[in-house]
Design a protein around this motif. Structure first.
Motif, PDB file in Angstrom:
ATOM      1  N   PHE A  81       0.874  -1.165   0.000  1.00  0.00           N
ATOM      2  CA  PHE A  81       0.000   0.000   0.000  1.00  0.00           C
ATOM      3  C   PHE A  81       0.914   1.218   0.000  1.00  0.00           C
ATOM      4  CE2 PHE A  81      -2.457  -3.397   1.815  1.00  0.00           C
ATOM      5  CZ  PHE A  81      -3.720  -3.211   1.282  1.00  0.00           C
ATOM      6  N   TYR A  82       0.715   2.099  -0.949  1.00  0.00           N
ATOM      7  CA  TYR A  82       1.570   3.278  -1.045  1.00  0.00           C
ATOM      8  C   TYR A  82       0.729   4.518  -1.314  1.00  0.00           C
ATOM      9  CZ  TYR A  82       1.124   2.757  -6.125  1.00  0.00           C
ATOM     10  OH  TYR A  82       0.626   2.651  -7.395  1.00  0.00           O
ATOM     11  N   ARG A  83       1.292   5.641  -0.953  1.00  0.00           N
ATOM     12  CA  ARG A  83       0.615   6.923  -1.161  1.00  0.00           C
ATOM     13  C   ARG A  83       0.960   7.449  -2.549  1.00  0.00           C
ATOM     14  NH1 ARG A  83      -1.712   8.339   3.442  1.00  0.00           N
ATOM     15  NH2 ARG A  83      -0.837   7.586   5.386  1.00  0.00           N
ATOM     16  N   ARG A  92      -1.289  12.744  -1.501  1.00  0.00           N
ATOM     17  CA  ARG A  92      -0.792  11.989  -0.347  1.00  0.00           C
ATOM     18  C   ARG A  92      -1.899  11.318   0.466  1.00  0.00           C
ATOM     19  NH1 ARG A  92       4.794  11.285  -0.236  1.00  0.00           N
ATOM     20  NH2 ARG A  92       5.561  12.775  -1.734  1.00  0.00           N
ATOM     21  N   ASN A  93      -3.135  11.756   0.326  1.00  0.00           N
ATOM     22  CA  ASN A  93      -4.233  11.148   1.079  1.00  0.00           C
ATOM     23  C   ASN A  93      -4.845   9.948   0.353  1.00  0.00           C
ATOM     24  OD1 ASN A  93      -3.994  12.954   3.180  1.00  0.00           O
ATOM     25  ND2 ASN A  93      -5.331  14.442   2.216  1.00  0.00           N
ATOM     26  N   LEU A 149      -4.452   6.201  -1.157  1.00  0.00           N
ATOM     27  CA  LEU A 149      -3.650   4.973  -1.125  1.00  0.00           C
ATOM     28  C   LEU A 149      -3.915   4.152  -2.379  1.00  0.00           C
ATOM     29  CD1 LEU A 149      -3.964   3.672   2.544  1.00  0.00           C
ATOM     30  CD2 LEU A 149      -1.987   4.719   1.473  1.00  0.00           C
ATOM     31  N   THR A 177      -2.507   0.292  -4.405  1.00  0.00           N
ATOM     32  CA  THR A 177      -1.877  -0.985  -4.090  1.00  0.00           C
ATOM     33  C   THR A 177      -1.038  -1.474  -5.256  1.00  0.00           C
ATOM     34  OG1 THR A 177      -3.761  -2.273  -4.870  1.00  0.00           O
ATOM     35  CG2 THR A 177      -3.712  -1.712  -2.534  1.00  0.00           C
ATOM     36  N   GLN A 199      11.837   2.192  -1.703  1.00  0.00           N
ATOM     37  CA  GLN A 199      12.072   3.368  -0.872  1.00  0.00           C
ATOM     38  C   GLN A 199      13.110   4.301  -1.473  1.00  0.00           C
ATOM     39  OE1 GLN A 199      12.951   1.325   2.807  1.00  0.00           O
ATOM     40  NE2 GLN A 199      10.843   1.524   3.521  1.00  0.00           N
ATOM     41  N   HIS A 243       3.052   2.927   2.570  1.00  0.00           N
ATOM     42  CA  HIS A 243       2.220   3.059   3.778  1.00  0.00           C
ATOM     43  C   HIS A 243       2.343   1.791   4.611  1.00  0.00           C
ATOM     44  CE1 HIS A 243      -1.590   2.479   5.991  1.00  0.00           C
ATOM     45  NE2 HIS A 243      -1.482   3.773   6.237  1.00  0.00           N
ATOM     46  N   SER A 244       2.190   0.630   3.963  1.00  0.00           N
ATOM     47  CA  SER A 244       2.301  -0.651   4.649  1.00  0.00           C
ATOM     48  C   SER A 244       2.525  -1.756   3.628  1.00  0.00           C
ATOM     49  CB  SER A 244       1.044  -0.943   5.476  1.00  0.00           C
ATOM     50  OG  SER A 244      -0.088  -0.949   4.642  1.00  0.00           O
TER      51      SER A 244
END
Length: 89
Positions: free
Chosen positions: A21-23, A28-29, A31, A33, A56, A64-65
Motif C-alpha cells: 500500500f503506497y501513497r 498523499r491522502n 492509497l 496498491t 524506498q 504506507h504498509s
C-alpha cells in the motif's frame, strides 16, 4: 542462468506474495496498491526486503504498509522422479 520453479522449490524457496500500500506522489491522502510475487526464502525473505529497499530509494510513492504471505509448495522429501508410466483401463 535462470532456474525454473521446480529447481527453486527443491532448494527450499517458496512463493512469496506481497501487497504494498503506497501513497500517490501528487495526492498523499490517496492509497494505491501494488502486488509483487517472487520465489523467496523464508524467514529472511531477502528478495522481498531488497525490493522494498529499492522502492524506498527509487519510487516516489512512499510506502504506507506491506502485507505478505509465503507458501512453501514443495520440499525435497516430497518430490519423486518418475521414470515410467502405465495406463490401466
Amino acid at each position: 542462468m535462470q532456474e525454473n520453479e521446480t529447481e527453486l522449490m527443491l532448494r527450499g524457496y517458496g512463493l512469496t506474495t506481497a501487497e504494498m500500500f503506497y501513497r500517490m506522489p501528487d495526492y498523499r491522502n490517496v492509497l494505491n496498491t501494488f502486488i509483487w510475487q517472487e520465489y523467496d526464502l523464508a524467514p529472511d525473505h531477502p528478495k522481498l526486503f531488497r525490493f522494498i529497499e529499492y522502492w524506498q530509494d527509487e519510487i516516489e510513492g512512499p510506502l504506507h504498509s506491506v502485507r505478505f504471505t509465503h507458501r512453501k509448495m514443495l520440499s525435497s522429501g516430497e518430490w519423486q522422479n518418475v521414470v515410467g508410466e502405465f495406463t490401466y483401463h
